[in-house]
Design a protein around this motif. Sequence first.
Motif, mmCIF file in Angstrom:
data_model
loop_
_atom_site.group_PDB
_atom_site.id
_atom_site.type_symbol
_atom_site.label_atom_id
_atom_site.label_comp_id
_atom_site.label_asym_id
_atom_site.label_seq_id
_atom_site.Cartn_x
_atom_site.Cartn_y
_atom_site.Cartn_z
ATOM 1 N N SER A 179 -3.927 -21.473 -7.978
ATOM 2 C CA SER A 179 -4.290 -19.778 -7.259
ATOM 3 C C SER A 179 -2.757 -19.128 -7.224
ATOM 4 O O SER A 179 -2.631 -18.187 -7.162
ATOM 5 C CB SER A 179 -4.837 -20.039 -6.935
ATOM 6 O OG SER A 179 -6.719 -19.809 -7.168
ATOM 7 N N GLY A 180 -2.243 -20.248 -6.727
ATOM 8 C CA GLY A 180 -0.819 -19.411 -7.152
ATOM 9 C C GLY A 180 0.031 -19.173 -6.023
ATOM 10 O O GLY A 180 -0.979 -19.494 -4.807
ATOM 11 N N ARG A 181 0.759 -18.569 -5.986
ATOM 12 C CA ARG A 181 1.224 -18.094 -4.389
ATOM 13 C C ARG A 181 1.934 -16.031 -4.606
ATOM 14 O O ARG A 181 2.888 -16.115 -3.948
ATOM 15 C CB ARG A 181 2.549 -18.596 -4.670
ATOM 16 C CG ARG A 181 4.009 -18.296 -4.937
ATOM 17 C CD ARG A 181 5.036 -19.630 -4.681
ATOM 18 N NE ARG A 181 4.415 -20.517 -4.583
ATOM 19 C CZ ARG A 181 6.252 -21.974 -4.479
ATOM 20 N NH1 ARG A 181 6.820 -21.291 -3.876
ATOM 21 N NH2 ARG A 181 5.600 -22.895 -3.924
ATOM 22 N N GLY A 182 1.150 -15.468 -5.522
ATOM 23 C CA GLY A 182 1.499 -14.200 -5.031
ATOM 24 C C GLY A 182 2.450 -14.234 -5.953
ATOM 25 O O GLY A 182 3.302 -14.680 -7.157
ATOM 26 N N GLY A 183 3.800 -12.756 -5.340
ATOM 27 C CA GLY A 183 4.310 -12.591 -5.878
ATOM 28 C C GLY A 183 5.520 -11.497 -5.082
ATOM 29 O O GLY A 183 5.030 -11.201 -3.802
ATOM 30 N N VAL A 184 6.397 -10.709 -5.580
ATOM 31 C CA VAL A 184 6.749 -9.770 -4.936
ATOM 32 C C VAL A 184 6.387 -8.279 -4.974
ATOM 33 O O VAL A 184 6.626 -7.923 -4.566
ATOM 34 C CB VAL A 184 8.485 -9.727 -5.377
ATOM 35 C CG1 VAL A 184 9.118 -10.751 -5.228
ATOM 36 C CG2 VAL A 184 8.771 -9.223 -6.878
ATOM 37 N N GLY A 185 6.163 -8.536 -5.639
ATOM 38 C CA GLY A 185 4.883 -7.203 -6.183
ATOM 39 C C GLY A 185 4.725 -6.553 -7.647
ATOM 40 O O GLY A 185 5.134 -7.226 -8.236
ATOM 41 N N PRO A 186 3.456 -5.704 -7.633
ATOM 42 C CA PRO A 186 3.453 -4.752 -6.809
ATOM 43 C C PRO A 186 2.666 -5.355 -5.884
ATOM 44 O O PRO A 186 1.927 -5.687 -6.223
ATOM 45 C CB PRO A 186 3.280 -2.915 -6.866
ATOM 46 C CG PRO A 186 2.452 -3.700 -8.749
ATOM 47 C CD PRO A 186 3.435 -4.593 -9.123
ATOM 48 N N CYS A 187 2.121 -4.572 -4.359
ATOM 49 C CA CYS A 187 1.598 -4.360 -3.592
ATOM 50 C C CYS A 187 -0.208 -3.796 -3.355
ATOM 51 O O CYS A 187 0.464 -2.953 -2.470
ATOM 52 C CB CYS A 187 1.911 -4.784 -2.550
ATOM 53 S SG CYS A 187 3.710 -6.483 -2.335
ATOM 54 N N PRO A 188 -0.489 -3.070 -4.515
ATOM 55 C CA PRO A 188 -1.182 -2.551 -4.498
ATOM 56 C C PRO A 188 -2.691 -1.907 -3.863
ATOM 57 O O PRO A 188 -2.859 -0.665 -4.066
ATOM 58 C CB PRO A 188 -1.501 -2.109 -6.594
ATOM 59 C CG PRO A 188 -1.793 -3.585 -6.328
ATOM 60 C CD PRO A 188 -0.799 -4.104 -5.618
ATOM 61 N N ALA A 189 -3.012 -3.136 -3.439
ATOM 62 C CA ALA A 189 -4.497 -3.204 -2.486
ATOM 63 C C ALA A 189 -3.950 -4.119 -1.179
ATOM 64 O O ALA A 189 -3.261 -5.225 -0.926
ATOM 65 C CB ALA A 189 -5.620 -3.998 -3.453
ATOM 66 N N GLU A 190 -5.398 -4.146 -0.679
ATOM 67 C CA GLU A 190 -4.972 -5.197 0.464
ATOM 68 C C GLU A 190 -6.669 -6.151 0.351
ATOM 69 O O GLU A 190 -7.571 -5.635 -0.161
ATOM 70 C CB GLU A 190 -5.036 -4.472 2.211
ATOM 71 C CG GLU A 190 -4.298 -4.060 2.678
ATOM 72 C CD GLU A 190 -4.744 -3.301 4.136
ATOM 73 O OE1 GLU A 190 -5.770 -3.529 4.626
ATOM 74 O OE2 GLU A 190 -3.869 -2.636 4.681
ATOM 75 N N LEU A 191 -5.716 -7.062 0.962
ATOM 76 C CA LEU A 191 -7.305 -8.389 -0.083
ATOM 77 C C LEU A 191 -7.575 -9.191 1.502
ATOM 78 O O LEU A 191 -6.735 -10.047 1.428
ATOM 79 C CB LEU A 191 -6.947 -9.432 -1.242
ATOM 80 C CG LEU A 191 -6.809 -8.740 -2.227
ATOM 81 C CD1 LEU A 191 -6.005 -9.876 -3.300
ATOM 82 C CD2 LEU A 191 -7.933 -7.555 -2.826
ATOM 83 N N GLU A 192 -8.889 -8.942 2.199
ATOM 84 C CA GLU A 192 -9.036 -9.927 2.664
ATOM 85 C C GLU A 192 -8.191 -9.706 4.060
ATOM 86 O O GLU A 192 -7.659 -10.694 4.817
ATOM 87 C CB GLU A 192 -9.103 -11.443 2.697
ATOM 88 C CG GLU A 192 -10.474 -12.067 2.037
ATOM 89 C CD GLU A 192 -9.682 -13.646 0.571
ATOM 90 O OE1 GLU A 192 -9.079 -14.034 1.548
ATOM 91 O OE2 GLU A 192 -10.605 -13.531 -0.561
ATOM 92 N N GLY A 193 -8.088 -8.477 4.305
ATOM 93 C CA GLY A 193 -7.580 -8.465 5.814
ATOM 94 C C GLY A 193 -6.113 -8.073 5.571
ATOM 95 O O GLY A 193 -5.731 -7.674 6.653
ATOM 96 N N GLY A 194 -4.967 -7.978 4.858
ATOM 97 C CA GLY A 194 -3.965 -8.183 4.403
ATOM 98 C C GLY A 194 -3.573 -7.525 3.606
ATOM 99 O O GLY A 194 -4.531 -7.362 2.467
ATOM 100 N N LEU A 195 -2.261 -7.603 3.639
ATOM 101 C CA LEU A 195 -0.961 -6.753 2.691
ATOM 102 C C LEU A 195 -0.917 -7.813 1.438
ATOM 103 O O LEU A 195 -1.158 -9.193 1.606
ATOM 104 C CB LEU A 195 -0.306 -6.527 2.466
ATOM 105 C CG LEU A 195 0.998 -5.404 1.727
ATOM 106 C CD1 LEU A 195 0.649 -4.339 1.595
ATOM 107 C CD2 LEU A 195 2.592 -6.168 2.195
ATOM 108 N N ALA A 196 -1.873 -7.125 -0.077
ATOM 109 C CA ALA A 196 -1.355 -8.444 -1.024
ATOM 110 C C ALA A 196 -0.542 -7.593 -2.541
ATOM 111 O O ALA A 196 -0.480 -6.971 -2.740
ATOM 112 C CB ALA A 196 -2.924 -8.564 -1.773
ATOM 113 N N CYS A 197 0.425 -8.788 -2.661
ATOM 114 C CA CYS A 197 1.015 -8.648 -3.094
ATOM 115 C C CYS A 197 1.383 -9.311 -4.901
ATOM 116 O O CYS A 197 0.624 -10.215 -4.776
ATOM 117 C CB CYS A 197 2.770 -8.891 -2.812
ATOM 118 S SG CYS A 197 3.126 -8.061 -1.290
ATOM 119 N N LEU A 198 1.052 -8.714 -5.742
ATOM 120 C CA LEU A 198 0.845 -9.060 -7.398
ATOM 121 C C LEU A 198 1.939 -10.242 -7.662
ATOM 122 O O LEU A 198 2.927 -9.805 -7.948
ATOM 123 C CB LEU A 198 0.523 -8.419 -8.393
ATOM 124 C CG LEU A 198 -0.281 -8.565 -9.805
ATOM 125 C CD1 LEU A 198 -1.787 -9.362 -9.358
ATOM 126 C CD2 LEU A 198 -0.606 -7.688 -10.367
#
Length: 342
Positions: free
Chosen positions: A55-74
């Motif tokens: 599933s990876g480690r996300g990225g530097v963004g953009p961070c367009p939404a919150e997932l499961e209670g916190g900031l989420a960066c794509l």
Amino acid sequence: MITRSLLCAAVAGLAVLVGPAPAAARPPLRTVATGLDSPRGLAFGPHGELYVAESGRGGVGPCPAELEGGLACLGRTGAITRIAYGSQQRILSHLPSVAAPGGAGAAGPSDVSVDSGGHVYFTVGLGGGPRRRGPLIAGATGLYRAGPDTAVPAGLGAAGAGSNPNAVLVTGRDRLVVDAGRNALLRVGPRGRILTVATFPRRTVAAPAGLPGGPPAGTPILMAPTPTSVVRGPDGALYVGELTGFPFRPGQARIWRVEPGRPPQVYATGFTGVVDLAWAPDGHLYVLEAGTLLRVARRGPHQVVSAGLTAPGGLAVRGRHAYVTDCGVCRGTGSVVRIDLG
């Protein structure tokens, strides 16, 4: 909306609450792959090679939404890894992933399946309800088939913002997807047409104590199960594991038996939160949940095969061994371990 990342973390904590299994239920673990980013589902190919969804480690963004209670960066840190002949290789990389800054709680490639011709399919389930996901995240969710150089969408992308595919099973001409967002088992046709094989009924349960802002303990509430996994049984039927909502209720999760064209039937009960399922050649069904690998008994208690796993994310069985992705919420330190089934 539940994703495998939330499930893995939650059942890991739950394993602490329910206590350790007896020492006799902990066969030696052999590590067959390391250095993985949030490893989840896994599957064998036609020549014995093992594929793992990261599933990876996300990225530097953009961070367009919150997932499961916190900031989420794509980001593009999801991957598919192949383990064969004593080595491992990321055969697909730069796949969609979202995570908190720093890579915690990643969601991305969640499961993988391989057909008899060696074609690799995988799901990307990025979680979050449709109101909490930006268009970048919603657009990346779906079922994919690996092409010669990249991953090509193979349907489900049009399933809507609420779609959250958790698991995939390719068997014969069928491409079956467990969609937690739809609470359904779907079939995706060769041209991307989506058919519903089964939906899973709601049931009334007693509200647990201690829910912030929730109803008083014992209040009847209507709860929809969340399907997480699918496998075909030796009888040809499909078997689907479920969660029972958060917080998880020990003993309340079930496994469903599905025959297309008929309502799903409860096959086994007494689980806390089913992460994954696998049938062994000897005809036994194995269930991965709450840091524990279980052998299912139709009558009486289920047998603990191995305990003490850390937030496991997926299960596959080959011969007399089970393969489990361990530390399914870990950035860079996830692994695949082999467990002797006896």
